[in-house]
Structures are given as C-alpha cells and as structure tokens.
Enzyme design. Structure first.
Site, mmCIF file in Angstrom:
data_model
loop_
_atom_site.group_PDB
_atom_site.id
_atom_site.type_symbol
_atom_site.label_atom_id
_atom_site.label_comp_id
_atom_site.label_asym_id
_atom_site.label_seq_id
_atom_site.Cartn_x
_atom_site.Cartn_y
_atom_site.Cartn_z
ATOM 1 N N ARG A 80 0.845 -1.212 0.000
ATOM 2 C CA ARG A 80 0.000 0.000 0.000
ATOM 3 C C ARG A 80 0.869 1.247 0.000
ATOM 4 O O ARG A 80 0.527 2.239 -0.639
ATOM 5 C CB ARG A 80 -0.937 -0.025 1.212
ATOM 6 C CG ARG A 80 -2.000 1.056 1.119
ATOM 7 C CD ARG A 80 -3.092 0.878 2.146
ATOM 8 N NE ARG A 80 -2.598 1.045 3.507
ATOM 9 C CZ ARG A 80 -3.297 0.747 4.601
ATOM 10 N NH1 ARG A 80 -4.526 0.257 4.493
ATOM 11 N NH2 ARG A 80 -2.779 0.931 5.800
ATOM 12 N N LYS A 183 -2.696 6.505 1.363
ATOM 13 C CA LYS A 183 -2.534 6.988 2.738
ATOM 14 C C LYS A 183 -1.575 8.171 2.754
ATOM 15 O O LYS A 183 -0.385 8.029 3.064
ATOM 16 C CB LYS A 183 -2.029 5.826 3.605
ATOM 17 C CG LYS A 183 -2.379 5.960 5.067
ATOM 18 C CD LYS A 183 -2.313 4.607 5.745
ATOM 19 C CE LYS A 183 -2.304 4.713 7.249
ATOM 20 N NZ LYS A 183 -3.492 5.343 7.821
ATOM 21 N N GLU A 219 -16.313 6.144 4.710
ATOM 22 C CA GLU A 219 -15.603 5.529 5.839
ATOM 23 C C GLU A 219 -15.555 6.480 7.015
ATOM 24 O O GLU A 219 -15.958 7.637 6.924
ATOM 25 C CB GLU A 219 -14.199 5.076 5.430
ATOM 26 C CG GLU A 219 -13.260 6.175 5.019
ATOM 27 C CD GLU A 219 -11.864 5.655 4.686
ATOM 28 O OE1 GLU A 219 -11.414 4.660 5.279
ATOM 29 O OE2 GLU A 219 -11.205 6.276 3.830
#
Ligand code: PLP
Ligand code: COI
Length: 339
Positions: A80, A183, A219
């Site tokens: 990620r 992220k 989210e």
C-alpha cells in the site's frame, strides 16, 4: 526506563530508543541508518512541507503468550505504501526495504513491546517524505523513509465498547477520483475540521458520506466501516476510501464464520437495518458503533440496542486478535514472526 503502565496506554506517541532511516539520493536508496534522534532536519523548501508529498503507514507488532513477536500483514502495508508513493509521484520504497526497516525498528525497541497480558501492542509508523529545495509544484529530487515505533493501547478511548459517530454533510474527506484510496497526509488534513467538531460534540469520529452524491457511506475518519445484517458482513465499495487491511482480514474471517460478505455501495438509509456495525483499522482494531447521528438531517440510527458489542463483532474481534497475538494458528500466513 520509566515503568510504563501497559494496560492503561492510550493511542499516543511515547518515546522509544531508536528509529530507522533511509535516504533516496542520486537515483538510489542508501543504507538503513539507526538513529536515536526524535527530530529530522530538512530544507525549508522540501515538497513534503509545501505540497503534501508524503505518505505514511500504520501496522502493529504483538507479543504472544509464547514470548514471540508477530507483525501483522507487513507485506500488505508495504504494497500500500508503494501505491501511496506512486499516487503523489514519490519514489516508492521497495517492499524488501520496507519490511527490513519495520523489523529492524521493532527489534531495536524490543523492550517497548507491551506484554501479552496487557492487550496493548507496538504501533509501527513508516513515513515517506519528499525532500529538497523546490518552489514550483513538482516532485522532490530526494526522499527520506523513516520508521518509528510507539507502544499503544486503544485508539478510541472506549476500547472495545460501542461508540457514537456523526455524519456531517458539510465536509468531504476525499474527492471521488482524488487521493482517498492512498494513505497521504492531505486526506487527514481535509478531515481535520469534522474530526475536531465530532470530538467536541462527544462523538468518537466523523462518518463520511461519498462526496459526489452524499448518499452512500464512505468511511470513518481513521477506519473503514462495516455493517452486519441477515448473517452478512457488508462494507462500502468506493473510489474514495482507503482499502483497509483490517477490513480485508475481517472479510475473510466473516467468511470463515459462515457469513456472507458483500462489498458494495451502502446507502445511508441502510444504517437503519444493520443489527451491528463497526469501524475497523489497525489503530481502531474493531470499534463497535453505538449509534450514528446525521447532524444535518436530524436523524439517528441506533445500532446497538443495549450498549454492548454485538455477537458477530465480538467474534470477529476475538478471531482477529487471536491470530495477531499467536493464540491460534495463522491459516493465511498473515503474521511475520520477528526472529
Ligand atoms: N481508513 C483510513 C482513512 C485510515 O487512516 C485507516 C488506517 O490505516 C484505515 C481506514 C484502516 O486501514 P488498516 O486496516 O489498513 O489500518
Ligand atoms: C492506522 O490505523 O494505522 C491509522 O493510520 C489510523 C490513524 C491513526 C490515522
């Protein structure tokens, strides 16, 4: 060392002995360096400071009953971070270097890994920064990759107790085709006002709706959302949420429990139908949701009727923790034992 009260740790920074650093210069990654400094020095024109050229990760190491230390799904975090780096045109950290740096940071700070009985863990925070003097908007010439660790307890102060969340329609975390799936710090900056407002109003997080239609659940601030009804684990599909490694693991565990799993759009109206719901993530683990208030529409969705975590949330939580701490066999090869 000052004796830490492991079982009352919250989710915060605690100084440890060492961190690990690696620079990308002249087209290549250098050697891993060990540092005991908590500060970094960089040029004031660094792109991470001006244009948000930065990415981070979050993963955990757990001490088992057997004394062994396990890191959960380190390969997934490494991959990620490569996607995050590519998403803001930074030099990606090779998977092997990422894993080596995390393992080294854990080993060097072994004495800060909370004991099994405490239920706490060692949070690992890898960080990638664009360095170098740049004033125009363009990628940095150099990068710094750092990994520090800190012992942590629960992210939400309630721990594994149902907690209230708020929908605030006046704020978006990420655009449909923006950076929500990676992220990077900018996403958290965008979510800072609603997060602070939610806390001020007594909620543990803001539950974001999709930015385009304001119809579907995206989210929570620092975690993915899931709801449970009719023996089905349901979690949002969206182009603006972070693919949570915890959520991915819970989808597998839900299947193992004989539940159906659906990843699809989740309209806000469906909140009224869930028997249980939760927020999930590395820091949050599973945080069961008590109720969700849509503050602009004056609606309340009461999820937990008795203020206690639901049975399925509890079983998911127990199964996940058992693998992380090494209480049960790790059938999917999720943990890396630190030797
Ligand atoms: N969503 C956001 C925005 C997060 O910051 C995090 C934390 O990493 C998550 C979801 C959960 O992801 P993971 O389970 O990989 O920690
Ligand atoms: C995590 O769960 O690892 C996170 O990064 C969440 C948060 C502290 C931003």
């Amino acid at each position: 060392m000052e004796q830490l009260d492991w079982s009352s740790l919250g989710f915060g920074y605690h100084k440890t002995d060492y961190n690990v650093r690696c620079y990308y210069r002249d087209g290549k990654w250098g050697e891993l360096e060990v540092s005991s400094e908590e500060t970094i020095t960089m040029h004031m024109g660094a792109t991470c400071l001006h244009y948000g050229q930065e990415a981070f990760e979050g993963l955990k190491a757990f001490k088992g009953k057997d004394g062994k230390v396990r890191i959960f799904r380190i390969d997934e975090n490494a991959k990620r971070m490569i996607r995050s780096a590519e998403g803001v045109v930074m030099q990606p950290v090779p998977q092997k270097l990422f894993e080596e740096a995390c393992i080294k940071a854990v080993k060097l700070n072994e004495r800060f890994i909370p004991p099994y009985e405490s239920g706490a863990s060692l949070y690992i925070r890898p960080l990638l920064l664009g360095l170098g003097a740049q004033v125009g908007v363009k990628p940095a010439p150099e990068y710094l990759f750092i990994v520090f660790v800190t012992p942590v307890g629960p992210y939400f102060k309630e721990g594994f107790k149902p907690t209230p969340m708020a929908i605030m329609r006046g704020y978006d975390r990420a655009a449909p085709l923006g950076t929500g799936t990676i992220k990077v710090g900018g996403n958290y900056a965008a979510g800072m006002i609603p997060t602070v407002l939610a806390h001020d109003k007594g909620y543990s997080a803001c539950l974001f709706l999709d930015a385009k239609e304001k119809k579907y659940i995206d989210e929570c601030g620092p975690a993915n959302f899931f709801g449970i009804k009719n023996n089905t684990y349901i979690t949002p599909e969206s182009t603006s949420i972070l693919p949570s490694i915890t959520n991915k693991s819970l989808m597998q565990l839900a299947k193992d429990m004989g539940m159906n799993v659906e990843r699809r759009h989740v309209p806000e109206s469906e909140l009224a139908e869930f028997e249980e719901a939760g927020a999930c993530g590395t820091a949050a683990v599973i945080s069961p949701i008590l109720r969700i208030d849509d503050l602009d529409e004056n609606k309340t969705y009461q999820i937990s009727k008795d203020g206690k975590p639901g049975k399925r949330c509890e079983e998911l939580y127990n199964r996940l923790r058992a693998i992380q701490y090494g209480d049960v066999e790790d059938p999917y090869g999720w943990v890396t034992i630190v030797e």
